[in-house]
Design a protein around this motif. Structure first.
Motif, PDB file in Angstrom:
ATOM      1  N   ILE A   1       0.831  -1.396   0.240  1.00  0.00           N
ATOM      2  CA  ILE A   1      -0.466  -0.108  -0.043  1.00  0.00           C
ATOM      3  C   ILE A   1       0.589   1.307  -0.395  1.00  0.00           C
ATOM      4  O   ILE A   1       0.589   2.603  -0.935  1.00  0.00           O
ATOM      5  N   ASN A   2       2.012   1.457   0.691  1.00  0.00           N
ATOM      6  CA  ASN A   2       3.194   2.313   0.318  1.00  0.00           C
ATOM      7  C   ASN A   2       3.347   3.147  -0.656  1.00  0.00           C
ATOM      8  O   ASN A   2       4.199   4.173  -0.406  1.00  0.00           O
ATOM      9  N   LYS A   3       4.039   1.484  -1.180  1.00  0.00           N
ATOM     10  CA  LYS A   3       4.697   1.973  -2.753  1.00  0.00           C
ATOM     11  C   LYS A   3       3.317   2.694  -3.230  1.00  0.00           C
ATOM     12  O   LYS A   3       3.436   3.168  -4.163  1.00  0.00           O
ATOM     13  N   PHE A   4       2.154   2.129  -3.054  1.00  0.00           N
ATOM     14  CA  PHE A   4       1.480   2.619  -4.612  1.00  0.00           C
ATOM     15  C   PHE A   4       0.888   3.925  -3.696  1.00  0.00           C
ATOM     16  O   PHE A   4       0.949   5.239  -5.034  1.00  0.00           O
ATOM     17  N   LEU A   5       1.268   4.440  -2.618  1.00  0.00           N
ATOM     18  CA  LEU A   5       0.427   5.580  -2.194  1.00  0.00           C
ATOM     19  C   LEU A   5       1.886   6.723  -2.699  1.00  0.00           C
ATOM     20  O   LEU A   5       1.978   7.372  -3.009  1.00  0.00           O
ATOM     21  N   MET A   6       3.493   6.519  -2.284  1.00  0.00           N
ATOM     22  CA  MET A   6       3.733   7.411  -2.558  1.00  0.00           C
ATOM     23  C   MET A   6       4.291   7.146  -4.243  1.00  0.00           C
ATOM     24  O   MET A   6       4.598   8.551  -4.943  1.00  0.00           O
ATOM     25  N   LEU A   7       3.660   6.335  -5.099  1.00  0.00           N
ATOM     26  CA  LEU A   7       3.454   6.322  -6.413  1.00  0.00           C
ATOM     27  C   LEU A   7       2.173   7.484  -6.977  1.00  0.00           C
ATOM     28  O   LEU A   7       2.707   8.731  -7.407  1.00  0.00           O
ATOM     29  N   ALA A   8       1.708   7.178  -6.237  1.00  0.00           N
ATOM     30  CA  ALA A   8       0.377   8.573  -6.356  1.00  0.00           C
ATOM     31  C   ALA A   8       1.116   9.679  -5.576  1.00  0.00           C
ATOM     32  O   ALA A   8       0.711  10.874  -6.207  1.00  0.00           O
TER      33      ALA A   8
END
Length: 285
Positions: free
Chosen positions: A174-181
């Motif tokens: 989830i954190n990887k997705f949030l960082m990209l977003a």
């Protein structure tokens, strides 16, 4: 909801998830073990909480940066305790347990010390242009977004380590997705102000990064493992906290663009530094 508001909300959610991940990843035993290295630990705290902000303050004075840009850069460099510090230390074959302990202590101390340091330095840099910043608006999201989820993660890991291990993998995803977003949204909302950076920023940003790396390495000794731990906790700043503060207090201004620019550079620069240190320095000693 405007893009700027969405970006601020997403950054805050990212901060909460990151700090919860950190709490799930460490144990109280690891933190206490790092405290036994009191002298190195104290130097790591000093370089992160005091020296790096002072280095940045000196460069901003030297280059006579515009007020809002100065505020943005100060926000980016004043807040430490980035969750990525221990991971970068591991990639560079450094002392990971010590890096974890230092990072967690920085995460707990940053809400207490860094807002005061920011307010003090900002006051000197913006005398000609009165820029007010809400101290409560800085401290509150730090405690809610950083202190509480970190404590929750530590509690879960202490009481039910098996559950913490199962939850950790999806939280990381989830954190990887949030960082990209977050990166996409900040660029989308601030692309116009990102164009304002010129030759001064091109010189000042790498200079501050280099000074941070040298100070972290020098004060992290003796032993290359701990030098790497202090250095990588120093070069990588706490982008999630900094962006929460900048987007909440200065949305749509050069301040947010400056915070994002230095946070991005410190992350990319630290990754490049890993390969340099990993190849040129042995693990032991």
């Amino acid at each position: 909801m405007h893009l700027a508001q969405l970006a601020h909300l997403l950054i805050f959610i990212w901060l909460i998830c990151l700090m919860f991940q950190v709490g799930l990843s460490v144990t109280v035993t690891q933190i206490l073990a790092s405290c036994q290295e009191a002298r190195v630990l104290m130097r790591g705290l000093v370089v992160n909480l005091c020296l790096v902000p002072l280095f940045g303050f000196g460069l901003l004075l030297l280059f006579k940066a515009e007020s809002l840009l100065s505020v943005g850069f100060l926000i980016a460099i004043c807040f430490s305790g980035a969750p990525m510090g221990p991971a970068f230390t591991g990639f560079a074959r450094g002392d990971v347990p010590f890096a974890i302990g230092l990072m967690v202590l920085l995460a707990f101390l940053t809400p207490l010390i860094s807002p005061a340091v920011l307010s003090l330095l900002m006051g000197f840099l913006t005398k000609s242009q009165k820029i007010e910043i809400d101290y409560v608006q800085i401290v509150t999201p730090i405690f809610v977004g950083q202190f509480l989820p970190l404590g929750m993660g530590l509690t879960v890991n202490s009481l039910t380590p098996g559950c913490a291990g199962k939850v950790l993998a999806p939280v990381k995803m989830i954190n990887k997705f949030l960082m990209l977003a977050v990166c996409v949204l900040v660029v989308a909302t601030e692309y116009k102000t990102l164009k304002i950076f010129g030759i001064k920023a091109a010189i000042g940003i790498p200079a501050l990064f280099a000074a941070s790396a040298i100070a972290g390495w020098w004060l992290g000794g003796p032993g290359k493992g701990k030098r790497k731990a202090v250095m990588f906790n120093t070069t990588i700043r706490n982008a999630s906290v900094a962006l929460v503060i900048a987007s909440g207090n200065f949305p749509g201004t050069p301040a947010l663009a400056a915070t994002f620019a230095y946070s991005l550079f410190s992350a990319v620069g630290t990754v490049l530094l890993i390969f340099l240190v990993r190849k040129t320095c042995d693990v032991t000693g």
